[in-house]
Design a protein around this motif. Structure first.
Motif, PDB file in Angstrom:
ATOM      1  N   GLY A 194       0.984  -1.288  -0.001  1.00 19.37           N
ATOM      2  CA  GLY A 194      -0.029   0.067  -0.062  1.00 19.37           C
ATOM      3  C   GLY A 194       0.958   1.299   0.062  1.00 19.37           C
ATOM      4  N   LEU A 195       1.980   1.231   0.666  1.00 16.82           N
ATOM      5  CA  LEU A 195       2.772   2.378   0.851  1.00 16.82           C
ATOM      6  C   LEU A 195       3.632   2.731  -0.748  1.00 16.82           C
ATOM      7  CD1 LEU A 195       4.451   4.444   2.435  1.00 16.82           C
ATOM      8  CD2 LEU A 195       6.107   2.733   2.898  1.00 16.82           C
ATOM      9  N   VAL A 196       4.162   1.487  -1.205  1.00 16.42           N
ATOM     10  CA  VAL A 196       4.764   1.756  -2.302  1.00 16.42           C
ATOM     11  C   VAL A 196       3.886   1.979  -3.605  1.00 16.42           C
ATOM     12  CG1 VAL A 196       6.296   0.529  -3.945  1.00 16.42           C
ATOM     13  CG2 VAL A 196       6.800   0.510  -1.535  1.00 16.42           C
ATOM     14  N   PHE A 197       2.896   1.303  -3.738  1.00 20.43           N
ATOM     15  CA  PHE A 197       1.901   1.587  -5.021  1.00 20.43           C
ATOM     16  C   PHE A 197       0.893   2.373  -4.901  1.00 20.43           C
ATOM     17  CE2 PHE A 197       3.515  -3.086  -5.441  1.00 20.43           C
ATOM     18  CZ  PHE A 197       4.336  -2.803  -6.425  1.00 20.43           C
ATOM     19  N   PHE A 198       0.485   3.022  -3.744  1.00 19.64           N
ATOM     20  CA  PHE A 198      -0.514   4.063  -3.473  1.00 19.64           C
ATOM     21  C   PHE A 198       0.128   5.436  -2.918  1.00 19.64           C
ATOM     22  CE2 PHE A 198      -3.971   6.430  -1.250  1.00 19.64           C
ATOM     23  CZ  PHE A 198      -4.735   6.511  -2.384  1.00 19.64           C
ATOM     24  N   TRP A 199       0.756   5.240  -1.805  1.00 19.06           N
ATOM     25  CA  TRP A 199       1.100   6.448  -1.099  1.00 19.06           C
ATOM     26  C   TRP A 199       2.298   7.255  -1.648  1.00 19.06           C
ATOM     27  CZ3 TRP A 199      -2.478   8.749   1.470  1.00 19.06           C
ATOM     28  CH2 TRP A 199      -3.432   7.912   1.967  1.00 19.06           C
ATOM     29  N   VAL A 200       3.168   6.269  -2.102  1.00 20.45           N
ATOM     30  CA  VAL A 200       4.404   7.071  -2.689  1.00 20.45           C
ATOM     31  C   VAL A 200       4.011   7.690  -3.909  1.00 20.45           C
ATOM     32  CG1 VAL A 200       6.664   6.728  -3.847  1.00 20.45           C
ATOM     33  CG2 VAL A 200       6.164   5.719  -1.650  1.00 20.45           C
ATOM     34  N   PRO A 201       3.157   7.041  -4.868  1.00 24.28           N
ATOM     35  CA  PRO A 201       2.724   7.843  -6.221  1.00 24.28           C
ATOM     36  C   PRO A 201       2.019   9.105  -5.838  1.00 24.28           C
ATOM     37  CG  PRO A 201       2.627   5.599  -6.488  1.00 24.28           C
ATOM     38  CD  PRO A 201       2.917   5.798  -5.161  1.00 24.28           C
ATOM     39  N   VAL A 202       1.228   8.999  -4.757  1.00 25.82           N
ATOM     40  CA  VAL A 202       0.301  10.236  -4.454  1.00 25.82           C
ATOM     41  C   VAL A 202       1.273  11.527  -3.905  1.00 25.82           C
ATOM     42  CG1 VAL A 202      -1.328  11.004  -2.765  1.00 25.82           C
ATOM     43  CG2 VAL A 202      -1.731   9.002  -3.935  1.00 25.82           C
ATOM     44  N   GLY A 203       2.229  10.964  -3.225  1.00 28.00           N
ATOM     45  CA  GLY A 203       3.146  11.890  -2.410  1.00 28.00           C
ATOM     46  C   GLY A 203       4.111  12.536  -3.830  1.00 28.00           C
ATOM     47  N   ALA A 204       4.423  11.707  -4.712  1.00 32.41           N
ATOM     48  CA  ALA A 204       5.155  12.299  -5.971  1.00 32.41           C
ATOM     49  C   ALA A 204       4.405  13.263  -6.572  1.00 32.41           C
ATOM     50  CB  ALA A 204       5.596  11.146  -6.655  1.00 32.41           C
ATOM     51  N   ILE A 205       3.048  12.875  -7.022  1.00 29.79           N
ATOM     52  CA  ILE A 205       2.051  13.779  -7.804  1.00 29.79           C
ATOM     53  C   ILE A 205       1.705  15.163  -6.953  1.00 29.79           C
ATOM     54  CG2 ILE A 205      -0.322  14.151  -8.660  1.00 29.79           C
ATOM     55  CD1 ILE A 205       0.158  10.955  -9.464  1.00 29.79           C
ATOM     56  N   PHE A 206       1.762  14.908  -5.781  1.00 32.70           N
ATOM     57  CA  PHE A 206       1.397  16.165  -4.724  1.00 32.70           C
ATOM     58  C   PHE A 206       2.478  16.882  -5.116  1.00 32.70           C
ATOM     59  CE2 PHE A 206       0.703  18.169  -0.744  1.00 32.70           C
ATOM     60  CZ  PHE A 206      -0.585  18.963  -0.973  1.00 32.70           C
ATOM     61  N   GLY A 207       3.625  16.603  -4.619  1.00 32.51           N
ATOM     62  CA  GLY A 207       5.090  17.344  -4.905  1.00 32.51           C
ATOM     63  C   GLY A 207       5.370  17.947  -6.030  1.00 32.51           C
ATOM     64  N   ALA A 208       5.077  17.151  -7.078  1.00 36.35           N
ATOM     65  CA  ALA A 208       5.158  17.709  -8.621  1.00 36.35           C
ATOM     66  C   ALA A 208       4.272  19.062  -8.661  1.00 36.35           C
ATOM     67  CB  ALA A 208       5.125  16.664  -9.585  1.00 36.35           C
ATOM     68  N   ILE A 209       3.114  18.871  -8.448  1.00 37.83           N
ATOM     69  CA  ILE A 209       2.112  19.954  -8.717  1.00 37.83           C
ATOM     70  C   ILE A 209       2.391  21.100  -7.606  1.00 37.83           C
ATOM     71  CG2 ILE A 209      -0.276  20.690  -8.045  1.00 37.83           C
ATOM     72  CD1 ILE A 209      -1.024  17.678  -8.789  1.00 37.83           C
ATOM     73  N   LEU A 210       3.040  20.857  -6.551  1.00 38.06           N
ATOM     74  CA  LEU A 210       3.549  22.129  -5.560  1.00 38.06           C
ATOM     75  C   LEU A 210       4.753  22.539  -6.035  1.00 38.06           C
ATOM     76  CD1 LEU A 210       2.797  20.750  -2.016  1.00 38.06           C
ATOM     77  CD2 LEU A 210       1.487  22.586  -3.182  1.00 38.06           C
ATOM     78  N   GLY A 211       5.730  21.775  -6.714  1.00 35.64           N
ATOM     79  CA  GLY A 211       6.837  22.222  -7.169  1.00 35.64           C
ATOM     80  C   GLY A 211       6.508  23.337  -8.561  1.00 35.64           C
ATOM     81  N   ALA A 212       5.691  22.737  -9.208  1.00 42.13           N
ATOM     82  CA  ALA A 212       5.329  23.438 -10.397  1.00 42.13           C
ATOM     83  C   ALA A 212       4.905  24.678 -10.150  1.00 42.13           C
ATOM     84  CB  ALA A 212       4.682  22.519 -11.323  1.00 42.13           C
ATOM     85  N   LEU A 213       3.917  24.717  -9.133  1.00 34.63           N
ATOM     86  CA  LEU A 213       3.356  25.901  -8.882  1.00 34.63           C
ATOM     87  C   LEU A 213       4.076  26.938  -8.014  1.00 34.63           C
ATOM     88  CD1 LEU A 213      -0.398  24.452  -7.839  1.00 34.63           C
ATOM     89  CD2 LEU A 213       0.334  25.784 -10.059  1.00 34.63           C
ATOM     90  N   PHE A 214       4.716  26.545  -6.978  1.00 31.57           N
ATOM     91  CA  PHE A 214       5.301  27.476  -6.148  1.00 31.57           C
ATOM     92  C   PHE A 214       6.698  27.590  -6.272  1.00 31.57           C
ATOM     93  CE2 PHE A 214       1.511  25.912  -3.610  1.00 31.57           C
ATOM     94  CZ  PHE A 214       1.017  27.245  -3.390  1.00 31.57           C
ATOM     95  N   GLY A 215       7.497  26.831  -7.083  1.00 34.82           N
ATOM     96  CA  GLY A 215       8.956  26.594  -7.226  1.00 34.82           C
ATOM     97  C   GLY A 215       9.084  28.021  -7.879  1.00 34.82           C
ATOM     98  N   PRO A 216       8.642  28.341  -9.076  1.00 32.11           N
ATOM     99  CA  PRO A 216       9.185  29.531  -9.860  1.00 32.11           C
ATOM    100  C   PRO A 216       9.013  30.819  -9.364  1.00 32.11           C
ATOM    101  CG  PRO A 216       8.000  27.809 -11.125  1.00 32.11           C
ATOM    102  CD  PRO A 216       7.904  27.453  -9.784  1.00 32.11           C
ATOM    103  N   ARG A 217       7.849  30.912  -8.349  1.00 30.00           N
ATOM    104  CA  ARG A 217       7.873  32.172  -7.518  1.00 30.00           C
ATOM    105  C   ARG A 217       8.944  32.583  -6.793  1.00 30.00           C
ATOM    106  NH1 ARG A 217       1.672  31.402  -6.115  1.00 30.00           N
ATOM    107  NH2 ARG A 217       0.683  31.029  -8.347  1.00 30.00           N
ATOM    108  N   ARG A 218       9.611  31.766  -6.306  1.00 32.87           N
ATOM    109  CA  ARG A 218      10.897  31.832  -5.463  1.00 32.87           C
ATOM    110  C   ARG A 218      12.056  32.558  -6.011  1.00 32.87           C
ATOM    111  NH1 ARG A 218      14.354  27.230  -2.473  1.00 32.87           N
ATOM    112  NH2 ARG A 218      15.724  28.672  -1.197  1.00 32.87           N
ATOM    113  N   ARG A 219      12.445  33.580  -5.279  1.00 29.11           N
ATOM    114  CA  ARG A 219      13.632  34.258  -5.870  1.00 29.11           C
ATOM    115  C   ARG A 219      14.284  35.008  -4.616  1.00 29.11           C
ATOM    116  NH1 ARG A 219      14.350  37.529 -10.898  1.00 29.11           N
ATOM    117  NH2 ARG A 219      13.838  35.971 -12.258  1.00 29.11           N
TER     118      ARG A 219
END
Length: 66
Positions: free
Chosen positions: A41-66
């Motif tokens: 459950g951890l490897v096949f569900f929660w890790v991909p969920v965390g990866a997708i959530f992290g990618a979305i947050l990185g794409a939204l908030f990463g470029p705003r940082r200066r």
């Protein structure tokens, strides 16, 4: 291009953070380890969920940082 790099960084950090938290969680709380169900459950569900959530947050908030 910068947004893509931030999304990739968020993907890696999100997956790694969820994996580390998931490995540490059974030492803190009583979680059944019957037949590897928790690990699957951890490897096949929660890790991909965390990866997708992290990618979305990185794409939204990463470029705003200066």
């Amino acid at each position: 291009m910068r947004r893509l790099l931030w999304a990739l960084a968020g993907l890696v950090l999100g997956a790694g953070g969820v994996l580390l938290a998931g490995i540490a969680l059974p030492y803190v709380t009583p979680i059944s380890q019957a037949e590897g169900a928790y690990a699957m459950g951890l490897v096949f569900f929660w890790v991909p969920v965390g990866a997708i959530f992290g990618a979305i947050l990185g794409a939204l908030f990463g470029p705003r940082r200066r």
